[in-house]
Design an enzyme around this catalytic site. Structure first.
Site, PDB file in Angstrom:
ATOM      1  N   ASP A  70       0.847  -1.194   0.000  1.00 28.84           N
ATOM      2  CA  ASP A  70       0.000   0.000   0.000  1.00 28.84           C
ATOM      3  C   ASP A  70       0.884   1.246   0.000  1.00 28.84           C
ATOM      4  O   ASP A  70       1.904   1.291   0.693  1.00 28.84           O
ATOM      5  CB  ASP A  70      -0.917   0.028   1.219  1.00 28.84           C
TER       6      ASP A  70
HETATM    7  C1  LIG Z   1       2.844   8.668  -5.547  1.00 29.71           C
HETATM    8  C2  LIG Z   1       2.623   7.656  -6.655  1.00 29.71           C
HETATM    9  C3  LIG Z   1       1.682   6.650  -6.523  1.00 29.71           C
HETATM   10  N1  LIG Z   1       1.486   5.758  -7.536  1.00 29.71           N
HETATM   11  C4  LIG Z   1       0.468   4.700  -7.424  1.00 29.71           C
HETATM   12  C5  LIG Z   1       0.961   3.400  -6.813  1.00 29.71           C
HETATM   13  C6  LIG Z   1      -0.333   2.724  -6.430  1.00 29.71           C
HETATM   14  O1  LIG Z   1      -0.814   1.975  -7.553  1.00 29.71           O
HETATM   15  C7  LIG Z   1      -1.285   3.885  -6.154  1.00 29.71           C
HETATM   16  C8  LIG Z   1      -1.628   3.994  -4.697  1.00 29.71           C
HETATM   17  O2  LIG Z   1      -2.733   3.184  -4.433  1.00 29.71           O
HETATM   18  P1  LIG Z   1      -2.676   1.819  -3.611  1.00 29.71           P
HETATM   19  O3  LIG Z   1      -3.947   1.758  -2.819  1.00 29.71           O
HETATM   20  O4  LIG Z   1      -1.389   1.695  -2.863  1.00 29.71           O
HETATM   21  O5  LIG Z   1      -2.674   0.688  -4.724  1.00 29.71           O
HETATM   22  P2  LIG Z   1      -3.715   0.384  -5.872  1.00 29.71           P
HETATM   23  O6  LIG Z   1      -5.129   0.558  -5.407  1.00 29.71           O
HETATM   24  O7  LIG Z   1      -3.307   1.150  -7.118  1.00 29.71           O
HETATM   25  O8  LIG Z   1      -3.415  -1.140  -6.177  1.00 29.71           O
HETATM   26  P3  LIG Z   1      -3.705  -2.451  -5.272  1.00 29.71           P
HETATM   27  O9  LIG Z   1      -4.358  -2.013  -3.991  1.00 29.71           O
HETATM   28  O10 LIG Z   1      -4.613  -3.309  -6.104  1.00 29.71           O
HETATM   29  O11 LIG Z   1      -2.345  -3.055  -5.062  1.00 29.71           O
HETATM   30  O12 LIG Z   1      -0.599   5.080  -6.568  1.00 29.71           O
HETATM   31  C9  LIG Z   1       2.238   5.810  -8.692  1.00 29.71           C
HETATM   32  O13 LIG Z   1       2.053   4.993  -9.607  1.00 29.71           O
HETATM   33  N2  LIG Z   1       3.199   6.794  -8.815  1.00 29.71           N
HETATM   34  C10 LIG Z   1       3.423   7.730  -7.855  1.00 29.71           C
HETATM   35  O14 LIG Z   1       4.304   8.592  -8.032  1.00 29.71           O
END
Ligand SMILES: Cc1cn([C@H]2C[C@H](O)[C@@H](COP(=O)(O)OP(=O)(O)OP(=O)(O)O)O2)c(=O)[nH]c1=O
Length: 216
Positions: A70
């Protein structure tokens, strides 16, 4: 057998870079921070819940090990998850403009009877963004589904004046911490780093045939 409990294409792409083969588990965990819950506790809890939900999906698989993660953006102890809509994203970017924030990426690795956790902390300093910068960014789609409404691996790279910590952690899966956790479970990637994330997502078990919805 290793599984990644995630729908995030970023996480599977990053895990594959470790040279590992793994299955993908399509889990959906509600992400709500409890009252007074510290940001660190919140990301750890959600990562643990994702991994735990994934493990339930593969209980029948011998030696299943499930990774959940997360990622949240934290400014002044306020947690910015994924924006609800463009207005919410604009509000987040205005708040992040010209300031430093933290990105917390928690990992949980579970198997039957064992759990290990790790937390990656990064500090990101944003350039000052004006309304034109924000409008131009929101015209694309890189803010959608990203914590803090930006994607460091895309055009928002131009907003990042300074990063201290883990680039892969900001992207969603801190690779150093992931490799260390996996080693604790005796899992190592291939030296050539050519891992494959199996796209055949493991779906939830089909509803029981006893269910009234399926009765003739
Ligand atoms: C800050 C930042 C976040 N992110 C993304 C990563 C995560 O996918 C998302 C944060 O949400 P999460 O809730 O961590 O993950 P998710 O819902 O996308 O996926 P899952 O729960 O199914 O594993 O933001 C980026 O891709 N680049 C960035 O610079």
């Amino acid at each position: 057998m290793l599984y990644l409990a995630s729908k995030s294409p970023r996480r599977s792409e990053l895990l594959a870079r470790l040279g590992l083969d793994f299955g993908l588990l399509d889990i959906d965990i509600p992400e709500h921070r409890g009252p007074g819950e510290a940001p660190e506790d919140y990301v750890r809890r959600v990562a643990r819940e994702k991994a735990g939900a994934g493990l339930l999906r593969v209980v029948a698989v011998a030696n299943a090990v499930v990774l959940g993660g997360d990622t949240e953006v934290v400014l002044d102890d306020e947690v910015f998850g994924k924006p609800r809509d463009a207005a919410d994203a604009a509000a987040m970017l205005r708040r992040l403009s010209g300031r430093s924030h933290r990105v917390l990426s928690a990992l949980s690795l579970v198997s039957a009877g064992r759990e290990a956790q790790s937390l990656s902390l990064s500090e990101v300093t944003f350039a000052t963004l004006d309304e034109d910068d924000i409008a131009a960014y929101l015209a694309g789609d890189e803010w959608q589904g990203r914590a803090g409404a930006y994607s460091i691996q895309g055009r928002a790279q131009a907003f990042v004046a300074h990063l201290s910590g883990s680039y892969s952690g900001v992207m969603g899966l801190p690779l150093y911490e992931t490799a260390q956790l996996l080693r604790q479970f005796g899992i190592k990637g291939r030296v050539d780093g050519q891992g494959v994330g199996r796209r055949d997502v493991v779906q939830p078990p089909a509803p029981s045939s006893q269910s009234p919805a399926h009765s003739p």
